[in-house]
Structure formats: C-alpha cells, structure tokens
Write a protein that holds these residues in place. Structure first.
Motif, PDB file in Angstrom:
ATOM      1  N   GLU A  50       0.821  -1.202   0.000  1.00 34.44           N
ATOM      2  CA  GLU A  50       0.000   0.000   0.000  1.00 34.44           C
ATOM      3  C   GLU A  50       0.858   1.257   0.000  1.00 34.44           C
ATOM      4  N   ALA A  51       1.970   1.223   0.748  1.00 31.36           N
ATOM      5  CA  ALA A  51       2.847   2.394   0.826  1.00 31.36           C
ATOM      6  C   ALA A  51       3.602   2.630  -0.474  1.00 31.36           C
ATOM      7  N   SER A  52       3.655   1.626  -1.353  1.00 32.88           N
ATOM      8  CA  SER A  52       4.310   1.816  -2.656  1.00 32.88           C
ATOM      9  C   SER A  52       3.503   2.751  -3.543  1.00 32.88           C
ATOM     10  N   HIS A  53       2.203   2.863  -3.273  1.00 29.26           N
ATOM     11  CA  HIS A  53       1.281   3.682  -4.054  1.00 29.26           C
ATOM     12  C   HIS A  53       1.332   3.335  -5.541  1.00 29.26           C
ATOM     13  N   ASN A  54       1.536   2.030  -5.806  1.00 30.57           N
ATOM     14  CA  ASN A  54       1.424   1.498  -7.158  1.00 30.57           C
ATOM     15  C   ASN A  54       0.167   0.637  -7.157  1.00 30.57           C
ATOM     16  N   LEU A  55      -0.899   1.136  -7.762  1.00 32.92           N
ATOM     17  CA  LEU A  55      -2.198   0.473  -7.656  1.00 32.92           C
ATOM     18  C   LEU A  55      -2.220  -0.880  -8.343  1.00 32.92           C
ATOM     19  N   VAL A  56      -1.483  -1.027  -9.449  1.00 30.63           N
ATOM     20  CA  VAL A  56      -1.440  -2.316 -10.148  1.00 30.63           C
ATOM     21  C   VAL A  56      -0.759  -3.352  -9.261  1.00 30.63           C
ATOM     22  N   LEU A  57       0.361  -2.978  -8.684  1.00 32.65           N
ATOM     23  CA  LEU A  57       1.088  -3.892  -7.795  1.00 32.65           C
ATOM     24  C   LEU A  57       0.215  -4.296  -6.613  1.00 32.65           C
ATOM     25  N   LEU A  58      -0.447  -3.318  -6.009  1.00 36.89           N
ATOM     26  CA  LEU A  58      -1.298  -3.601  -4.849  1.00 36.89           C
ATOM     27  C   LEU A  58      -2.395  -4.589  -5.202  1.00 36.89           C
ATOM     28  N   GLN A  59      -3.095  -4.356  -6.301  1.00 34.13           N
ATOM     29  CA  GLN A  59      -4.227  -5.216  -6.657  1.00 34.13           C
ATOM     30  C   GLN A  59      -3.766  -6.615  -7.064  1.00 34.13           C
ATOM     31  N   ILE A  60      -2.642  -6.720  -7.764  1.00 32.98           N
ATOM     32  CA  ILE A  60      -2.136  -8.042  -8.147  1.00 32.98           C
ATOM     33  C   ILE A  60      -1.752  -8.841  -6.908  1.00 32.98           C
ATOM     34  N   MET A  61      -1.045  -8.221  -5.986  1.00 31.31           N
ATOM     35  CA  MET A  61      -0.610  -8.953  -4.801  1.00 31.31           C
ATOM     36  C   MET A  61      -1.790  -9.296  -3.900  1.00 31.31           C
ATOM     37  N   ARG A  62      -2.816  -8.453  -3.893  1.00 33.86           N
ATOM     38  CA  ARG A  62      -4.031  -8.812  -3.156  1.00 33.86           C
ATOM     39  C   ARG A  62      -4.701 -10.030  -3.790  1.00 33.86           C
TER      40      ARG A  62
END
Length: 258
Positions: free
Chosen positions: A159-171
């Motif tokens: 979440e702190a990376s503020h990269n929405l694609v990364l966040l959603q993929i890892m979720r």
C-alpha cells in the motif's frame, strides 16, 4: 473524514466514479460491506435516489454485489482469476513455490524501494505498527500471530508503494497460489533460529522504509526473500528425505517387512 460533495449534474456517474476510485486504490477492499444507504447518501452529500442510480451503475459493472437483507458489498474482485484451472494447477504443485518466491523477490524488492520514496505519514504509522506487532508476537513466541503480523507488514508495504497495479495483483494472489507458501512459512515460524532471522529481516526492511532509504529497502527486501526461498527449499528437502526414509522402513507400503 473526507469532505465529499457532488454537483447535481451527472451526479450518479460522479458517485460511481468516486466509489470506483476507492476500490481501485484499495480503500474499499473486496467483500467489504458498504455503509447503509442513508449514511452513504449523507456521506456523499447526494439524495438517496441519486445514490441508488450511482450504486446501480457499479452493480452493472460487476464492482458491487448485493443480497437481500445484507446490503451492498464490494465484489470479490480478483477471485475469478484465482479460481482459473491453471492457477489451481499451479497451486497443487509444490515446485511452483520456488518460482512464486522468485516472483515475490522481484516485486517486493521494488515495492519496498517505492515505499521508501512514497510512504505518507499514515503509511509509515502502519508499517511501524506492523513492526511492533512482529516484535510482540516474537517475544511471546506465538508463531500464528507472528505469521499474521508478517503478512500485515508486507500488505502495508504494498500500500505504501502507491502502485495500484502492484497492490491489486498482490491482493489477488493472496488466495490459492500462496497456500503452499503460507504452510511453509507457518513451519518456519516454529523454528527458533529461523524466527529470529525473519524478525531481524522484517525490522531491516521496515526501518529502511521509515528512514526513506530506497536502496537499503530494496536490498533488505531482496535479502529477506532470498532467505525465505532458501529456507523453503531446505524444509521441502528435509521433508522429502523423511518421507523417503519412512517408505524404506515400510517397503513403500507394498513389501512384506519382517
């Protein structure tokens, strides 16, 4: 609380767009329930008919789901991909675990570097809280709590990376494909020498992010995932040796051992 007010023109589309943004950025998580209609309308400063129109747009897009008597919830986004037969096939093969950890090394090292550069004060508070939870669980020698605090730290870093694609993929990958890894990490947290290393590695990642040092954060995350990967291999190899020894002892269950 965010002060959100919508102009009358195209108000329903604005409601839908605002809620879409909250879903995309992870503020509203998959399966999370929405506030009751009355509270939602007040929070968004729109009439209830306008709100209903906006929510209907999101339901038509598959972003919200609802059951009678339960209200509306964010759809289980990403779950459809995880139930794909190919993903299930990968999850059933332990050898894929090493590839998955290799993938995590690439992604999480980059995420840690981004977090060191982009983390807000709220992000840093969450990371610090996750580090405190890891320390507390480690001191209490509670492997289950330690593993849960570990996952919370990694989530906070995404979440702190503020990269929405990364966040959603890892979720999305938090389901079946991670099950073998989760089992092995559960076993890791029962081994004292490994627990100490994991605690120290998590502290190094977190402190590098909190100090705003992207190079140190990337390096610490890479060292952590390389260690986890090796520990997982060692555990799998040890288990394979144990199983072979048991088969030899019993003739593989087919021989007549005396």
């Amino acid at each position: 609380m965010t002060d959100f007010s919508i102009r009358p023109e195209r108000a329903a589309e604005a409601v839908a767009r605002h809620i879409e943004t909250l879903i995309l950025e992870g503020s509203l998580a998959p399966d999370e329930g929405l506030l009751p209609e009355r509270d939602l309308a007040a929070r968004l400063n729109v009439s209830r008919p306008t709100l209903r129109d906006g929510l209907r747009i999101l339901q038509d897009r598959g972003l919200l789901t609802g059951e009678k008597g339960r209200g509306l919830r964010v759809a289980a986004l990403g779950r459809a991909a995880i139930t794909d037969p190919l993903i299930a096939l990968l999850a059933d093969h332990p050898e894929v675990e090493d590839d998955y950890l290799d993938f995590r090394d690439v992604v999480e090292s980059h995420a840690a570097g981004l977090a060191a550069l982009r983390a807000t004060e709220l992000d840093r508070d969450r990371i610090a809280a996750a580090l405190d939870a890891i320390e507390a669980a480690h001191a209490a020698a509670n492997p289950a709590d330690e593993a849960e605090a570990d996952a919370a730290l990694h989530q906070a870093i995404y979440e702190a990376s503020h990269n929405l694609v990364l966040l959603q993929i890892m979720r999305a990958l938090s389901g079946n494909l991670r099950s073998n890894v989760a089992r092995n990490r559960g076993r890791m947290f029962t081994l004292h020498r490994i627990r100490d290393h994991l605690r120290d590695q998590h502290r190094a990642i977190g402190l590098a992010i909190l100090s705003g040092d992207p190079d140190a954060a990337r390096s610490a995350a890479h060292a952590h995932l390389a260690y986890v990967r090796k520990a997982a291999r060692d555990i799998a190899e040890s288990q394979a040796h144990d199983e072979t020894a048991r088969r030899r002892q019993s003739g593989g269950g087919l021989g007549q051992r005396r």
